[in-house]
Design a protein around this motif. Structure first.
Motif, PDB file in Angstrom:
ATOM      1  N   ALA A 331     -13.022 -19.129 -24.650  1.00 31.32           N
ATOM      2  CA  ALA A 331     -14.101 -18.153 -24.533  1.00 31.32           C
ATOM      3  C   ALA A 331     -14.255 -17.328 -25.800  1.00 31.32           C
ATOM      4  O   ALA A 331     -15.373 -16.969 -26.184  1.00 31.32           O
ATOM      5  CB  ALA A 331     -13.844 -17.240 -23.337  1.00 31.32           C
ATOM      6  N   ARG A 332     -13.141 -17.059 -26.465  1.00 28.89           N
ATOM      7  CA  ARG A 332     -13.193 -16.159 -27.613  1.00 28.89           C
ATOM      8  C   ARG A 332     -13.311 -16.890 -28.949  1.00 28.89           C
ATOM      9  O   ARG A 332     -13.853 -16.337 -29.910  1.00 28.89           O
ATOM     10  CB  ARG A 332     -11.970 -15.251 -27.604  1.00 28.89           C
ATOM     11  CG  ARG A 332     -11.992 -14.343 -26.392  1.00 28.89           C
ATOM     12  CD  ARG A 332     -10.888 -13.319 -26.360  1.00 28.89           C
ATOM     13  NE  ARG A 332     -11.180 -12.327 -25.329  1.00 28.89           N
ATOM     14  CZ  ARG A 332     -10.417 -11.294 -25.040  1.00 28.89           C
ATOM     15  NH1 ARG A 332      -9.276 -11.109 -25.684  1.00 28.89           N
ATOM     16  NH2 ARG A 332     -10.773 -10.452 -24.103  1.00 28.89           N
ATOM     17  N   TYR A 554      -9.646 -11.978 -32.324  1.00 24.78           N
ATOM     18  CA  TYR A 554      -8.359 -11.328 -32.606  1.00 24.78           C
ATOM     19  C   TYR A 554      -8.354  -9.878 -32.130  1.00 24.78           C
ATOM     20  O   TYR A 554      -7.425  -9.440 -31.428  1.00 24.78           O
ATOM     21  CB  TYR A 554      -8.086 -11.411 -34.107  1.00 24.78           C
ATOM     22  CG  TYR A 554      -6.878 -10.641 -34.563  1.00 24.78           C
ATOM     23  CD1 TYR A 554      -5.592 -11.090 -34.290  1.00 24.78           C
ATOM     24  CD2 TYR A 554      -7.018  -9.457 -35.294  1.00 24.78           C
ATOM     25  CE1 TYR A 554      -4.479 -10.384 -34.727  1.00 24.78           C
ATOM     26  CE2 TYR A 554      -5.917  -8.741 -35.731  1.00 24.78           C
ATOM     27  CZ  TYR A 554      -4.646  -9.208 -35.449  1.00 24.78           C
ATOM     28  OH  TYR A 554      -3.543  -8.506 -35.878  1.00 24.78           O
ATOM     29  N   LEU A 555      -9.384  -9.128 -32.482  1.00 26.84           N
ATOM     30  CA  LEU A 555      -9.417  -7.711 -32.120  1.00 26.84           C
ATOM     31  C   LEU A 555      -9.527  -7.520 -30.606  1.00 26.84           C
ATOM     32  O   LEU A 555      -8.900  -6.608 -30.048  1.00 26.84           O
ATOM     33  CB  LEU A 555     -10.583  -7.019 -32.824  1.00 26.84           C
ATOM     34  CG  LEU A 555     -10.457  -6.873 -34.347  1.00 26.84           C
ATOM     35  CD1 LEU A 555     -11.690  -6.200 -34.921  1.00 26.84           C
ATOM     36  CD2 LEU A 555      -9.196  -6.090 -34.713  1.00 26.84           C
ATOM     37  N   ALA A 556     -10.319  -8.356 -29.937  1.00 33.76           N
ATOM     38  CA  ALA A 556     -10.462  -8.222 -28.491  1.00 33.76           C
ATOM     39  C   ALA A 556      -9.143  -8.502 -27.790  1.00 33.76           C
ATOM     40  O   ALA A 556      -8.758  -7.799 -26.840  1.00 33.76           O
ATOM     41  CB  ALA A 556     -11.540  -9.168 -27.975  1.00 33.76           C
ATOM     42  N   THR A 557      -8.424  -9.512 -28.255  1.00 34.62           N
ATOM     43  CA  THR A 557      -7.152  -9.849 -27.618  1.00 34.62           C
ATOM     44  C   THR A 557      -6.099  -8.795 -27.913  1.00 34.62           C
ATOM     45  O   THR A 557      -5.311  -8.433 -27.037  1.00 34.62           O
ATOM     46  CB  THR A 557      -6.681 -11.238 -28.086  1.00 34.62           C
ATOM     47  OG1 THR A 557      -7.760 -12.171 -27.965  1.00 34.62           O
ATOM     48  CG2 THR A 557      -5.528 -11.731 -27.235  1.00 34.62           C
ATOM     49  N   ALA A 559      -6.739  -5.667 -28.453  1.00 30.00           N
ATOM     50  CA  ALA A 559      -7.112  -4.512 -27.632  1.00 30.00           C
ATOM     51  C   ALA A 559      -6.628  -4.699 -26.203  1.00 30.00           C
ATOM     52  O   ALA A 559      -6.145  -3.750 -25.562  1.00 30.00           O
ATOM     53  CB  ALA A 559      -8.627  -4.305 -27.663  1.00 30.00           C
ATOM     54  N   ASP A 560      -6.746  -5.924 -25.671  1.00 32.25           N
ATOM     55  CA  ASP A 560      -6.228  -6.194 -24.330  1.00 32.25           C
ATOM     56  C   ASP A 560      -4.721  -5.978 -24.256  1.00 32.25           C
ATOM     57  O   ASP A 560      -4.179  -5.653 -23.198  1.00 32.25           O
ATOM     58  CB  ASP A 560      -6.550  -7.627 -23.917  1.00 32.25           C
ATOM     59  CG  ASP A 560      -8.021  -7.827 -23.593  1.00 32.25           C
ATOM     60  OD1 ASP A 560      -8.718  -6.810 -23.396  1.00 32.25           O
ATOM     61  OD2 ASP A 560      -8.466  -8.978 -23.533  1.00 32.25           O
ATOM     62  N   LEU A 561      -4.049  -6.152 -25.393  1.00 32.93           N
ATOM     63  CA  LEU A 561      -2.601  -5.956 -25.450  1.00 32.93           C
ATOM     64  C   LEU A 561      -2.236  -4.506 -25.775  1.00 32.93           C
ATOM     65  O   LEU A 561      -1.064  -4.197 -25.986  1.00 32.93           O
ATOM     66  CB  LEU A 561      -1.996  -6.890 -26.493  1.00 32.93           C
ATOM     67  CG  LEU A 561      -1.953  -8.372 -26.083  1.00 32.93           C
ATOM     68  CD1 LEU A 561      -1.692  -9.255 -27.285  1.00 32.93           C
ATOM     69  CD2 LEU A 561      -0.897  -8.585 -25.014  1.00 32.93           C
ATOM     70  N   GLY A 562      -3.233  -3.640 -25.827  1.00 29.17           N
ATOM     71  CA  GLY A 562      -2.966  -2.221 -26.021  1.00 29.17           C
ATOM     72  C   GLY A 562      -2.979  -1.761 -27.459  1.00 29.17           C
ATOM     73  O   GLY A 562      -2.554  -0.643 -27.757  1.00 29.17           O
ATOM     74  N   VAL A 588       0.257 -15.308 -27.016  1.00 31.27           N
ATOM     75  CA  VAL A 588       0.118 -16.674 -27.530  1.00 31.27           C
ATOM     76  C   VAL A 588      -1.298 -16.893 -28.062  1.00 31.27           C
ATOM     77  O   VAL A 588      -1.497 -17.552 -29.084  1.00 31.27           O
ATOM     78  CB  VAL A 588       0.451 -17.707 -26.434  1.00 31.27           C
ATOM     79  CG1 VAL A 588       0.112 -19.115 -26.899  1.00 31.27           C
ATOM     80  CG2 VAL A 588       1.924 -17.632 -26.068  1.00 31.27           C
ATOM     81  N   VAL A 589      -2.288 -16.342 -27.389  1.00 33.08           N
ATOM     82  CA  VAL A 589      -3.673 -16.463 -27.870  1.00 33.08           C
ATOM     83  C   VAL A 589      -3.799 -15.842 -29.259  1.00 33.08           C
ATOM     84  O   VAL A 589      -4.458 -16.398 -30.148  1.00 33.08           O
ATOM     85  CB  VAL A 589      -4.657 -15.808 -26.882  1.00 33.08           C
ATOM     86  CG1 VAL A 589      -6.080 -15.811 -27.456  1.00 33.08           C
ATOM     87  CG2 VAL A 589      -4.633 -16.531 -25.541  1.00 33.08           C
ATOM     88  N   VAL A 590      -3.160 -14.691 -29.474  1.00 33.39           N
ATOM     89  CA  VAL A 590      -3.188 -14.057 -30.793  1.00 33.39           C
ATOM     90  C   VAL A 590      -2.619 -15.002 -31.846  1.00 33.39           C
ATOM     91  O   VAL A 590      -3.200 -15.198 -32.919  1.00 33.39           O
ATOM     92  CB  VAL A 590      -2.406 -12.730 -30.773  1.00 33.39           C
ATOM     93  CG1 VAL A 590      -2.223 -12.194 -32.190  1.00 33.39           C
ATOM     94  CG2 VAL A 590      -3.121 -11.693 -29.922  1.00 33.39           C
TER      95      VAL A 590
END
Length: 741
Positions: A331-332, A554-557, A559-562, A588-590
Motif C-alpha cells: 500500500a505504501r 518511510y515517514l508514515a511507517t 509515525a505509526d511507530l511513534g 520490518v516494513v521500515v
C-alpha cells in the motif's frame, strides 16, 4: 394437539420473512455488529452469515427464525432512510496498534477471519547486523467489518483518492495456505480470509483473476495496474505439488526444472512463465488482449523469496501476519515484484511509464508514443567512462588492464577513516550518527539524463547539465573553503576526507566526475576546467516521484511507530529508543523501504550474475532502459557531497572532525555518549547546513556509541590503524571476516 402446534410453528419459522441480502448487511453494520458477533450469537460459522448477506445461501431452521427476529428488531431501530455510521471513523473493538488497515470493502462470500500470532522476530537493520529478538507485542489482524482503526490510519499511503477500486477490493495480495481441515485459504490485507476452491496452480491463477478481486491500481496515468501477488506457504506448496524447499541445483539456477508436473499443468492450461521460469518470484501470464492483462505473480518464502537481510524472518510468519506486513509495504510502496532491489527499480518505471496513448489522429485512433520525462522503452548506450569492467564497450581493452581514474567514472559512497588525534584519544566516547534515507535524499530534486550521452571536447562546465566530466581537481586545497556566501573557513585538511574520492584521498590527476561532484568544487570556491565530457541534453528530475513515494512510505511507517517529524532533538532520540519493539512487523516494513531505496539505485548498474557470461559480452540487464549507470553515479555523487558539506559546516563551526565515514554514517569523538553532546544546537535550533537530528530523509539519527578505548583496542587487535570504525559502531562487534573489508 401440542405436537400439531409445534409443527405449525416450525412451518412458519421455515418461511420467516427476511429482508433482501443488501438490507441484512446494512442493518448489521448500522448497529455496529461484526460478522463474527452475529455468527457467535446464532452458533454458525462466520462464512455462513457472510453467505446470507451476499445472497449466496439462505438460512434454515432453527437459525432462520432467530436471524429474522434479530433483523426485525434492527429494522425498527434503523429505518431504511437512517444514516449508517462510517466504518472509517467508528471506534475499534480493541485498542488499535499503529498499522495500515485495508480500505473498507464489501464482505465476499465464504469469508472468515482467523486468530493471528502476536509477534515476529526483530528485523534486520539497514547494515544487516542482527539484533536480539523483540519483546512480544500483541498485534490485532482480525478485520472488523463495521469498525475501523482511527481515521488517521484508515487510508494507507498511496490509496486512490476516490477510495477503493472495486476491481481490487480484496487488496493487492493474498497469502495462500492449506489448513488442517483440508481447506485452501487466502489471507488478504486487513484480516480478510477467503475460501479458495482451486485444486491446482492453474486453477488458483484462474480463481485469482476471475474471483479473487486482487491487484493494485496503477500509480500514474499512463501506467498499468499492479498484478495480483499470491504468497504460497509451505502447506500450500505441498498441497499443490510443489517442493517446500529447492535443491542446491535449483537454488543455483533459481527455478524448478522445466519438466516439473506443475509447469506441465500450466502449459496445458495455456499459461506461460517469464524467462526466469518457476522460481521464488514466478510470473504466470497469458499474452495481453488489448489493454487487458492476465498475469499473476507468486512469491514463495521458503524458496528464499524474502531476503532475511531486509525482511528478517517475515517468511516464517503466520499467514495473517504475513499478509498484513506485505500488504502494508504494498500500500505504501507498491506490490512487491521481486527483491526489494527489483521493486525499487520497478517503482521508477511504474511512476514514469515509457509510453503513453497519443492524442486521437485524423481517424480518431490513438497510438503509443514516448512518455515525456520517462527513460523510454529502448535501452541507450552508456558512455565508455560510465561502463563497468567487462562491458562490451571495453571489449578491446587488454585482458588484465586496470583502468585509471582518467578512464572510468568512480563515483562511489564513502569508506574513509583516519587515526585519532591525541586530543580525541582523551575523550571517552565515539558516537556514530547516520543519515536517514541518505540515497533517497540524494535523489531528491536531482536532474539526471533521460537519453543517450553526447561527447563534448573542452566543454564549459554547467552545473545544470547532467553528465560525466574529465577534469583535474588535484589543485583544490580544502584547508580554505567557502562555507557560505562571501564566508571562508580555515580547516585542518589532514582530518578531513576529500569530497572527490570514495576513499577520501586527494585526487592525483585528471579523473571522471559526475555533475554534482564538480558543482560542489565550484561551491567550495574553486574553478574547474574540464577537458572532455559526456553530457545528456535530454534530462529531467526523473527520480522526484520515486523519492516522494518512498519518503512518504518511510515517514508514515515511522509515525505509526511513534517517531514523528515534528519532535525536538530530545524527543526524537527518546522516540527512537526501542521503536522497533513497538510493532516489529512495521519495523520490518521500515527496513524493507530502506532496502528498496538502496537496492533500486544499485540496480541501475546491475552486473552480470552467472548466465555463462564472459567479459566483453552483453548481459541480460543491458537490455533494460533502466540500466543507467550514469543515474546511479549521479545519486551516489550527490549523496557523498551532501555528507561532506555537513562535515565541513560542522568542522568550521565547532572545530570537530569525523574519525570515520562509511556511506551515510559518520563517527565523532565526544565527551558524552549522545549525539547532543557534540552536535551544536542553540535554543533547540541546529547549525544551518550541518547535521540535524530528526526522522526526515537527510536528517540524522543516533547510530551507536562505543568507547575510545574500544576503538583503539580493535585497531590494535587487527593491526589496522585506520580500520573503519563506522562499520562497527552500532554494536561494537568486529569479526575476522570484517577486518579486511
Amino acid at each position: 394437539m401440542s405436537e400439531l402446534f409445534d409443527a405449525v410453528d416450525a412451518l412458519i419459522a421455515s418461511r420467516s420473512p427476511l429482508p433482501p441480502p443488501v438490507e441484512r448487511k446494512r442493518l448489521r453494520q448500522a448497529h455496529g455488529l461484526t460478522l463474527d458477533e452475529v455468527a457467535a450469537a446464532l452458533q454458525v460459522r462466520r462464512a455462513t452469515v457472510s453467505g446470507w448477506e451476499a445472497g449466496k445461501t439462505e438460512p434454515r431452521p432453527p437459525e432462520r427464525d432467530a436471524y429474522a427476529r434479530m433483523l426485525k428488531q434492527l429494522a425498527q431501530l434503523y429505518p431504511a432512510n437512517a444514516p449508517v455510521p462510517s466504518e472509517d471513523t467508528a471506534v475499534p473493538e480493541t485498542p488499535a496498534v499503529p498499522a495500515v488497515p485495508a480500505p473498507s470493502v464489501a464482505e465476499p462470500a465464504k469469508a472468515r477471519t482467523e486468530p493471528t500470532a502476536d509477534r515476529i522476530p526483530e528485523p534486520v537493520s539497514e547494515d544487516t547486523a542482527l539484533r536480539p529478538a523483540a519483546v512480544p507485542h500483541p498485534v490485532a489482524t482480525t478485520r472488523p467489518t463495521s469498525r475501523r482503526p482511527p481515521a488517521r490510519n484508515a487510508a494507507p499511503v498511496g490509496s486512490p483518492a476516490g477510495g477503493v477500486d472495486a476491481r481490487f477490493e480484496n487488496g493487492p495480495l493474498a497469502v495462500i495456505d492449506f489448513d488442517a481441515d483440508g481447506q485452501v485459504l487466502a489471507y488478504c490485507v486487513g484480516g480478510l480470509v477467503l475460501d479458495v476452491p482451486a485444486k491446482s496452480i492453474p486453477a488458483l491463477v484462474e480463481w485469482t483473476l476471475s474471483e479473487g478481486r486482487l491487484g493494485q491500481p496503477k500509480l500514474s496515468g499512463p501506467g498499468k495496474d499492479g498484478d495480483p501477488l499470491l504468497v504460497l506457504t509451505e502447506a500450500a506448496l505441498e498441497h499443490y505439488g510443489l517442493p517446500v524447499t529447492l535443491t542446491k541445483e535449483e537454488r543455483l539456477t533459481g527455478r524448478i526444472p522445466e519438466g516439473h508436473k506443475v509447469i506441465k499443468q500450466l502449459a496445458r492450461a495455456n499459461w506461460q512463465l517469464t524467462k526466469r521460469g518457476f522460481g521464488p518470484w514466478a510470473r504466470i501470464y497469458r499474452p495481453a488482449q488489448g489493454s487487458e492483462r492476465s498475469c499473476v505473480q507468486l512469491c514463495i518464502p521458503s524458496w528464499d523469496a524474502l531476503d532475511t537481510r531486509h525482511w528478517a524472518n517475515t517468511g516464517q510468519l503466520p499467514p495473517a501476519d504475513l499478509a498484513r506486513l506485505l500488504g502494508t509495504y504494498a500500500a505504501r510502496v507498491m506490490t512487491p515484484r521481486g527483491s526489494t532491489a527489483v521493486t525499487g527499480l520497478e517503482l521508477m518505471t511504474a511512476l514514469h511509464p515509457p509510453t503513453r496513448a497519443s492524442e486521437p489522429d485524423a481517424t480518431g485512433r490513438r497510438h503509443s508514443e514516448h512518455n515525456p520525462g520517462s527513460l523510454g522503452k529502448d535501452p541507450v548506450d552508456c558512455a565508455p567512462c560510465e561502463a563497468p569492467d567487462g562491458h562490451p564497450l571495453l571489449a578491446d581493452l587488454p585482458r588484465f588492464h586496470q583502468r585509471t581514474p582518467a578512464e572510468v567514472l568512480g563515483e562511489e559512497a564513502y569508506d574513509w577513516a583516519r587515526p585519532l588525534t591525541d586530543a580525541e584519544c582523551l575523550r571517552p566516547h565515539l558516537v556514530g550518527i547516520d543519515v536517514n534515507m541518505a540515497f533517497a535524499a540524494g535523489a531528491n530534486g536531482l536532474t539526471v539524463g533521460l537519453g543517450a550521452p553526447t561527447r563534448v571536447k573542452n566543454p564549459v562546465f554547467d552545473a545544470k547539465l547532467p553528465g560525466a566530466w574529465l577534469v583535474d581537481l588535484s589543485h583544490i586545497d580544502l584547508s580554505r573553503v567557502k562555507v557560505a556566501k562571501d564566508t571562508w573557513a580555515d580547516l585542518d585538511v589532514t582530518l578531513l576526507p576529500s569530497p572527490f574520492t570514495p576513499k577520501g584521498e586527494r585526487p592525483q590527476g585528471p579523473a571522471w566526475y559526475a555533475t554534482p561532484t564538480l558543482a560542489y568544487a565550484v561551491e567550495l570556491g574553486y574553478d574547474v576546467t574540464p577537458v572532455e565530457a559526456w553530457v545528456r541534453y535530454d534530462n529531467g528530475r526523473y527520480l522526484d516521484g520515486w523519492y516522494n513515494r518512498l519518503r512518504d512510505a518511510y515517514l508514515a511507517t515511522m509515525a505509526d511507530l511513534g517517531v514523528g517529524a515534528d519532535l525536538s532533538p530530545e524527543e526524537f532520540l527518546a522516540a527512537m529508543d526501542g521503536y522497533r519493539q513497538r510493532d516489529p512487523q512495521l519495523a520490518v516494513v521500515v527496513s524493507a523501504v530502506k532496502a528498496t531505496v538502496k537496492g533500486g539505485i544499485g540496480k541501475l548498474r546491475e552486473r552480470p550474475r552467472g548466465e555463462g557470461w564472459k567479459p566483453g559480452q552483453p548481459w541480460r540487464a543491458l537490455a533494460r532502459p533502466t540500466w543507467r549507470p550514469d543515474i546511479r553515479a549521479a545519486v551516489i555523487s550527490r549523496t557523498r557531497i551532501n555528507m561532506h558539506r555537513k562535515i565541513v559546516k560542522h568542522a568550521a563551526f565547532t572545530g570537530q572532525y569525523p574519525v570515520a565515514v562509511l556511506s551515510d554514517c559518520a563517527v565523532y569523538a565526544s565527551d558524552g555518549p549522545s549525539p547532543l553532546d557534540f552536535l551544536p544546537y542553540r535554543d533547540g535550533k541546529p547549525l544551518p547546513g550541518g547535521f540535524k537530528l530528526g526522522v526526515n530523509p537527510g536528517l540524522v539519527k543516533w547510530e551507536g556509541t562505543q568507547s575510545v578505548l574500544w576503538g583503539e583496542g580493535v585497531r590494535e587487535q587487527f593491526a589496522a590503524p585506520e580500520l573503519n570504525l563506522a562499520r562497527y559502531i552500532k554494536d561494537g562487534t568486529v569479526t575476522d571476516v570484517d577486518k579486511g573489508e
